[in-house]
Design an enzyme around this catalytic site. Structure first.
Site, PDB file in Angstrom:
ATOM      1  N   HIS A  45      26.550  24.000  30.293  1.00  0.00           N
ATOM      2  CA  HIS A  45      26.055  23.231  29.245  1.00  0.00           C
ATOM      3  C   HIS A  45      25.895  23.899  27.907  1.00  0.00           C
ATOM      4  O   HIS A  45      25.206  23.679  26.974  1.00  0.00           O
ATOM      5  CB  HIS A  45      24.875  22.555  29.370  1.00  0.00           C
ATOM      6  N   ASP A 101      35.430  23.697  24.332  1.00  0.00           N
ATOM      7  CA  ASP A 101      34.161  22.769  24.431  1.00  0.00           C
ATOM      8  C   ASP A 101      33.281  22.955  23.501  1.00  0.00           C
ATOM      9  O   ASP A 101      33.196  24.055  23.018  1.00  0.00           O
ATOM     10  CB  ASP A 101      33.644  23.416  25.880  1.00  0.00           C
TER      11      ASP A 101
END
Length: 465
Positions: A148, A10
């Site tokens: 996030h 990610d």
């Protein structure tokens, strides 16, 4: 799958589109046989300002990355850490393209096989309302903390990936996604392979729609399926972003390219799609216009407009309009001054047109001159033909037609091959009325230039008067 090495990844970025995105954080977890082997995570100095809205989402601000390494300082260890691994991410094309662009800026060609956990989840865990990472984790009870941020999202994606591995016991689904020629690997995350598979390989138009079914792109194709897939093979930033926002693909077969082009112009005009750039602005047309001046003389001139209007004549550039105006001025012995072909207010003195009969110096009466202008205008009206273009239909027992009446596009339709047509009125029950625009006129003119008149059938104006 037991012998394969996977790198679950990610990234967090500065935002600003694919080409403007710079890394701010990356996390990579290596798995083999479903077991975690190693983890790598680091902040990255993006060498550009991080917008406030990105900081609000991720918590990463300019101060946090100020002393972090730049990408060129860690690129070698990142590449070595994940070498020979299959690139895995949730919505993989985003993370993959961002990382590949970073390597590209350093002159390094980064290529990996890749797997998308969004697409795998749609296949192996069907029927969920949403496949975003947060909602997917809620639906199947996967812990997701530090949302996030690269490490928090990667840890959750690792658990999701392990679960997907366990659901594909024989590895058939994973292998189909990894196959070099598999379309699964290139399709956007929100589209199913079945939906694309069902697209026809024939001429027509296609519409990409977003989550709210709003048209975001309209296109035409000679082969609908092939053209739609070509958008997803393209690695350009705009095509990638189009794929990310596409949830549905609608299509309409037309049987031929001409109607596809006309319908494309109509859908762009009607929906003003976000990702279309061509045809969104109305084209400029030049028209030969007439008006009565202060002397009572019918004066001709060239006007510029963004609309196709009834006028003496319509053209797609000024030189064509000027050329036509000069021709009728010469043929009907009109005055260049009163055809706006010279700016001088004195007696006409055009370099090419020499047969004015003297209305500009009172040698010719206004009434006689106006009769000539009227004849000239009528001659242009005769150049607005009514005709039908016959083209291939959607199947072998059908013909398509495009109707142009007095020079204006009226629409298109389809006829059974056995229907007898004797007059223009016979087409009207089958006609799909359409808007006549700059772009439809341009399509038709281009078709006639390319194909000539072999498929064109003219009607005498007296026939439909």
């Amino acid at each position: 799958m037991k012998d394969k090495l996977f790198a679950v990844i990610d990234v967090e970025t500065t935002g600003g589109g694919i080409n403007g995105n710079r890394l701010t954080e990356v996390c990579i977890v290596l798995l083999k046989g479903g077991e975690i082997q190693d983890k790598y995570t680091t902040l990255i100095n993006p060498e550009k300002h991080i917008p406030a809205q990105i900081t609000a989402l991720t918590g990463i601000d300019n101060e946090l990355v100020e002393n972090a390494p730049k990408f060129d300082e860690v690129a070698k260890e990142i590449e070595e850490f994940m070498r020979d691994a299959i690139f895995v991410a949730h919505n993989v094309n985003f993370d993959y393209n961002v990382l590949r662009n970073e390597f590209k800026q350093l002159g390094f060609d980064f290529n990996r096989k890749k797997l998308c956990t969004v697409r795998l989840s749609r296949k192996l865990i069907p029927g969920l309302l949403s496949y975003s990472l947060g909602r997917l984790c809620d639906s199947i009870n996967i812990p997701l903390t530090n949302r996030h941020r690269a490490e928090g999202d990667t840890d959750a994606t690792v658990i999701l990936f392990q679960r997907l591995l366990s659901l594909d016991t024989d590895g058939q689904i994973f292998n189909s996604f990894l196959h070099a020629h598999s379309k699964q690997a290139t399709l956007p995350p929100h589209l199913s392979a079945e939906e694309i598979h069902e697209l026809p390989e024939e001429p027509g138009i296609y519409l990409f729609k977003d989550k709210q079914h709003k048209v975001i792109y309209a296109g035409k194709a000679i082969n609908i399926k092939k053209r739609v897939l070509s958008h997803f093979y393209d690695k350009m930033s705009k095509e990638y972003l189009l794929g990310q926002e596409t949830y549905y693909v609608d299509h309409e077969s037309t049987g031929n390219e001409l109607i596809a082009l006309l319908l494309e112009a109509e859908y762009i005009r009607k929906h003003y799609p976000k990702f279309n750039s061509a045809q969104k602005r109305p084209g400029i047309t030049y028209q030969i216009i007439s008006y009565i001046n202060q002397r009572g003389i019918i004066q001709l001139g060239i006007g510029k407009t963004k609309r196709i209007q009834d006028s003496v004549g319509t053209f797609y550039n000024r030189s064509l309009a000027t050329e036509k105006l000069e021709l009728i001025c010469e043929n009907f012995k009109l005055c260049p001054r009163y055809c706006t072909l010279q700016s001088s207010m004195e007696k006409c003195s055009h370099y090419k047109l020499k047969n004015c009969e003297g209305v500009c110096d009172d040698s010719e009466s206004v009434s006689d001159y106006n009769l000539k202008v009227t004849e000239a205008i009528n001659s242009l009206g005769e150049e607005k033909p009514t005709y039908v273009i016959r083209e291939k239909g959607r199947h072998f027992e059908e013909e398509a037609f495009i109707l142009v009446k007095e020079g204006r596009y009226k629409g298109y339709g389809y006829l059974d091959s056995e229907v007898q047509i004797e007059s223009i009125e016979d087409y009207e029950p089958f006609l799909n009325l359409q808007e006549s625009t700059f772009h439809t006129h341009k399509v038709l003119n281009s078709y006639l230039r390319k194909h000539g008149e072999k498929n064109v059938f003219y009607f005498d104006q007296l026939e439909y008067a």
